[in-house]
Motif scaffolding. Sequence first.
Motif, PDB file in Angstrom:
ATOM      1  N   SER A   1      -1.500  -9.761   3.459  1.00 42.66           N
ATOM      2  CA  SER A   1      -1.901  -8.654   4.325  1.00 42.66           C
ATOM      3  C   SER A   1      -3.123  -7.923   3.750  1.00 42.66           C
ATOM      4  O   SER A   1      -4.163  -8.541   3.524  1.00 42.66           O
ATOM      5  CB  SER A   1      -0.705  -7.718   4.548  1.00 42.66           C
ATOM      6  OG  SER A   1      -0.949  -6.827   5.604  1.00 42.66           O
ATOM      7  N   PHE A   2      -3.036  -6.619   3.466  1.00 41.62           N
ATOM      8  CA  PHE A   2      -4.167  -5.898   2.881  1.00 41.62           C
ATOM      9  C   PHE A   2      -4.527  -6.494   1.525  1.00 41.62           C
ATOM     10  O   PHE A   2      -5.686  -6.498   1.112  1.00 41.62           O
ATOM     11  CB  PHE A   2      -3.829  -4.408   2.752  1.00 41.62           C
ATOM     12  CG  PHE A   2      -4.946  -3.559   2.188  1.00 41.62           C
ATOM     13  CD1 PHE A   2      -6.275  -3.836   2.457  1.00 41.62           C
ATOM     14  CD2 PHE A   2      -4.652  -2.460   1.390  1.00 41.62           C
ATOM     15  CE1 PHE A   2      -7.299  -3.048   1.930  1.00 41.62           C
ATOM     16  CE2 PHE A   2      -5.658  -1.667   0.869  1.00 41.62           C
ATOM     17  CZ  PHE A   2      -6.987  -1.962   1.133  1.00 41.62           C
ATOM     18  N   GLY A   3      -3.525  -7.031   0.836  1.00 42.03           N
ATOM     19  CA  GLY A   3      -3.792  -7.724  -0.415  1.00 42.03           C
ATOM     20  C   GLY A   3      -4.680  -8.935  -0.210  1.00 42.03           C
ATOM     21  O   GLY A   3      -5.456  -9.319  -1.093  1.00 42.03           O
ATOM     22  N   GLY A   4      -4.584  -9.555   0.967  1.00 33.40           N
ATOM     23  CA  GLY A   4      -5.452 -10.675   1.310  1.00 33.40           C
ATOM     24  C   GLY A   4      -6.893 -10.241   1.481  1.00 33.40           C
ATOM     25  O   GLY A   4      -7.830 -10.953   1.094  1.00 33.40           O
ATOM     26  N   ILE A   5      -7.070  -9.072   2.072  1.00 32.68           N
ATOM     27  CA  ILE A   5      -8.418  -8.506   2.193  1.00 32.68           C
ATOM     28  C   ILE A   5      -8.966  -8.208   0.804  1.00 32.68           C
ATOM     29  O   ILE A   5     -10.116  -8.516   0.474  1.00 32.68           O
ATOM     30  CB  ILE A   5      -8.383  -7.233   3.066  1.00 32.68           C
ATOM     31  CG1 ILE A   5      -8.119  -7.602   4.531  1.00 32.68           C
ATOM     32  CG2 ILE A   5      -9.676  -6.428   2.932  1.00 32.68           C
ATOM     33  CD1 ILE A   5      -7.960  -6.416   5.466  1.00 32.68           C
ATOM     34  N   LEU A   6      -8.120  -7.603  -0.030  1.00 36.48           N
ATOM     35  CA  LEU A   6      -8.567  -7.221  -1.370  1.00 36.48           C
ATOM     36  C   LEU A   6      -8.978  -8.433  -2.206  1.00 36.48           C
ATOM     37  O   LEU A   6     -10.027  -8.406  -2.864  1.00 36.48           O
ATOM     38  CB  LEU A   6      -7.476  -6.427  -2.092  1.00 36.48           C
ATOM     39  CG  LEU A   6      -7.850  -5.988  -3.515  1.00 36.48           C
ATOM     40  CD1 LEU A   6      -9.040  -5.027  -3.493  1.00 36.48           C
ATOM     41  CD2 LEU A   6      -6.670  -5.349  -4.224  1.00 36.48           C
ATOM     42  N   VAL A   7      -8.186  -9.504  -2.197  1.00 37.79           N
ATOM     43  CA  VAL A   7      -8.546 -10.646  -3.047  1.00 37.79           C
ATOM     44  C   VAL A   7      -9.849 -11.304  -2.581  1.00 37.79           C
ATOM     45  O   VAL A   7     -10.592 -11.862  -3.399  1.00 37.79           O
ATOM     46  CB  VAL A   7      -7.410 -11.696  -3.145  1.00 37.79           C
ATOM     47  CG1 VAL A   7      -6.199 -11.098  -3.824  1.00 37.79           C
ATOM     48  CG2 VAL A   7      -7.070 -12.308  -1.794  1.00 37.79           C
TER      49      VAL A   7
ATOM     50  N   TRP B   1      -6.432   6.287   1.854  1.00 41.45           N
ATOM     51  CA  TRP B   1      -7.520   5.405   1.405  1.00 41.45           C
ATOM     52  C   TRP B   1      -7.309   3.991   1.944  1.00 41.45           C
ATOM     53  O   TRP B   1      -8.224   3.381   2.495  1.00 41.45           O
ATOM     54  CB  TRP B   1      -7.552   5.392  -0.132  1.00 41.45           C
ATOM     55  CG  TRP B   1      -8.540   4.448  -0.720  1.00 41.45           C
ATOM     56  CD1 TRP B   1      -9.863   4.691  -0.984  1.00 41.45           C
ATOM     57  CD2 TRP B   1      -8.306   3.079  -1.116  1.00 41.45           C
ATOM     58  NE1 TRP B   1     -10.455   3.569  -1.528  1.00 41.45           N
ATOM     59  CE2 TRP B   1      -9.528   2.571  -1.613  1.00 41.45           C
ATOM     60  CE3 TRP B   1      -7.182   2.254  -1.094  1.00 41.45           C
ATOM     61  CZ2 TRP B   1      -9.648   1.267  -2.087  1.00 41.45           C
ATOM     62  CZ3 TRP B   1      -7.299   0.950  -1.552  1.00 41.45           C
ATOM     63  CH2 TRP B   1      -8.521   0.476  -2.052  1.00 41.45           C
ATOM     64  N   ALA B   2      -6.099   3.473   1.794  1.00 45.30           N
ATOM     65  CA  ALA B   2      -5.820   2.090   2.168  1.00 45.30           C
ATOM     66  C   ALA B   2      -5.986   1.865   3.673  1.00 45.30           C
ATOM     67  O   ALA B   2      -6.592   0.873   4.092  1.00 45.30           O
ATOM     68  CB  ALA B   2      -4.401   1.707   1.731  1.00 45.30           C
ATOM     69  N   VAL B   3      -5.452   2.770   4.467  1.00 44.86           N
ATOM     70  CA  VAL B   3      -5.565   2.624   5.924  1.00 44.86           C
ATOM     71  C   VAL B   3      -7.031   2.628   6.343  1.00 44.86           C
ATOM     72  O   VAL B   3      -7.469   1.796   7.148  1.00 44.86           O
ATOM     73  CB  VAL B   3      -4.783   3.747   6.640  1.00 44.86           C
ATOM     74  CG1 VAL B   3      -5.091   3.745   8.137  1.00 44.86           C
ATOM     75  CG2 VAL B   3      -3.284   3.581   6.408  1.00 44.86           C
ATOM     76  N   GLU B   4      -7.795   3.545   5.781  1.00 45.64           N
ATOM     77  CA  GLU B   4      -9.219   3.604   6.120  1.00 45.64           C
ATOM     78  C   GLU B   4      -9.944   2.330   5.695  1.00 45.64           C
ATOM     79  O   GLU B   4     -10.768   1.788   6.442  1.00 45.64           O
ATOM     80  CB  GLU B   4      -9.878   4.811   5.467  1.00 45.64           C
ATOM     81  CG  GLU B   4     -11.366   4.921   5.797  1.00 45.64           C
ATOM     82  CD  GLU B   4     -11.996   6.176   5.238  1.00 45.64           C
ATOM     83  OE1 GLU B   4     -12.355   7.056   6.032  1.00 45.64           O
ATOM     84  OE2 GLU B   4     -12.133   6.257   3.995  1.00 45.64           O
ATOM     85  N   LYS B   5      -9.626   1.819   4.507  1.00 41.93           N
ATOM     86  CA  LYS B   5     -10.326   0.632   4.008  1.00 41.93           C
ATOM     87  C   LYS B   5      -9.980  -0.609   4.835  1.00 41.93           C
ATOM     88  O   LYS B   5     -10.825  -1.500   5.000  1.00 41.93           O
ATOM     89  CB  LYS B   5     -10.001   0.393   2.529  1.00 41.93           C
ATOM     90  CG  LYS B   5     -10.508   1.494   1.604  1.00 41.93           C
ATOM     91  CD  LYS B   5     -11.973   1.814   1.847  1.00 41.93           C
ATOM     92  CE  LYS B   5     -12.449   2.953   0.983  1.00 41.93           C
ATOM     93  NZ  LYS B   5     -13.056   4.047   1.695  1.00 41.93           N
TER      94      LYS B   5
ATOM     95  N   LEU C   1      -0.066  -3.830   1.689  1.00 45.34           N
ATOM     96  CA  LEU C   1      -0.258  -2.388   1.648  1.00 45.34           C
ATOM     97  C   LEU C   1       1.021  -1.657   1.234  1.00 45.34           C
ATOM     98  O   LEU C   1       2.064  -1.829   1.846  1.00 45.34           O
ATOM     99  CB  LEU C   1      -0.738  -1.902   3.022  1.00 45.34           C
ATOM    100  CG  LEU C   1      -1.249  -0.461   3.130  1.00 45.34           C
ATOM    101  CD1 LEU C   1      -2.294  -0.353   4.242  1.00 45.34           C
ATOM    102  CD2 LEU C   1      -0.118   0.523   3.413  1.00 45.34           C
ATOM    103  N   ALA C   2       0.918  -0.894   0.151  1.00 48.30           N
ATOM    104  CA  ALA C   2       2.006  -0.064  -0.379  1.00 48.30           C
ATOM    105  C   ALA C   2       3.147  -0.866  -0.987  1.00 48.30           C
ATOM    106  O   ALA C   2       4.113  -0.300  -1.488  1.00 48.30           O
ATOM    107  CB  ALA C   2       2.555   0.893   0.691  1.00 48.30           C
ATOM    108  N   ALA C   3       3.055  -2.192  -0.942  1.00 48.90           N
ATOM    109  CA  ALA C   3       4.166  -3.028  -1.389  1.00 48.90           C
ATOM    110  C   ALA C   3       4.103  -3.325  -2.883  1.00 48.90           C
ATOM    111  O   ALA C   3       3.038  -3.302  -3.508  1.00 48.90           O
ATOM    112  CB  ALA C   3       4.189  -4.339  -0.609  1.00 48.90           C
ATOM    113  N   SER C   4       5.254  -3.608  -3.432  1.00 49.09           N
ATOM    114  CA  SER C   4       5.395  -3.986  -4.829  1.00 49.09           C
ATOM    115  C   SER C   4       5.275  -5.499  -4.969  1.00 49.09           C
ATOM    116  O   SER C   4       5.525  -6.259  -4.028  1.00 49.09           O
ATOM    117  CB  SER C   4       6.768  -3.529  -5.335  1.00 49.09           C
ATOM    118  OG  SER C   4       7.134  -4.219  -6.501  1.00 49.09           O
ATOM    119  N   ALA C   5       4.916  -5.939  -6.180  1.00 47.81           N
ATOM    120  CA  ALA C   5       4.861  -7.378  -6.459  1.00 47.81           C
ATOM    121  C   ALA C   5       6.241  -8.022  -6.392  1.00 47.81           C
ATOM    122  O   ALA C   5       6.357  -9.246  -6.439  1.00 47.81           O
ATOM    123  CB  ALA C   5       4.227  -7.624  -7.828  1.00 47.81           C
TER     124      ALA C   5
END
Length: 225
Positions: free
Chosen positions: A67-73, A154-158, A12-16
């Motif tokens: 993290s949230f990127g794990g949820i997204l993938v 948006w991200a926190v809610e998702k 969340l909010a992090a850069s690659a």
Amino acid sequence: MSKIPVYFMPGLAASALIFERIKLPEDVFEIQLLEWEIPLNKESLDEYAKRMSGKIKHENPVLIGVSFGGILVQEMAKHLNARKVIIISSVKSNLEFPRRMKVAKATKAYKLIPMNLILNLENLAKFSFGEKMNYRIKLYEKFLSVRDIGYLEWAVEKVIMWDRTEVDPDVIHIHGSLDDVFPIKYIKDCIVVEGGTHVMILNKYRWFNAHLPSIILGEKAQVDK
């Protein structure tokens, strides 16, 4: 032999840039880095995942999310024929959320979070990386790239409202024993990295460099936990 494409999605909010020390054998793997996009108005997580899937330019990719990127993938995998999905410092369903997140969902308390205060770099670092984040401000500036209030709301809610309750048994989960965002006591069926915190992608990169190749190639049983 063609190389295996491996796509990395930050938290969340992090850069690659969080993946800058991750090195995979270049004769076997081709690393691709994904970055967060600002969500469209009222865009659902599934719609966002479908849009992000359009950035995948290879067939049968490996998707790795933190993290949230794990949820997204995991959501992106619905729209792709992924070779493998690997999540790091994340969760496989909302059943692995800690109690405070379940309470936040039930009470809608997350709507009371003052996002304008979180945009302060130090607060954003704690929010995205956990309370035990000890890196200095210059590192916050380096790794936290998305400072848009609309994205944060948006991200926190998702995250909080993620509705997945059924775990995909094919997802490989790597988790730190000292993760303070998603405590290990709520996590099942994962590869445990002893001493790993929520930011272990940064400070346990040697572990990942040593073990990710065999995990991607399906040699999970050989991983030294």
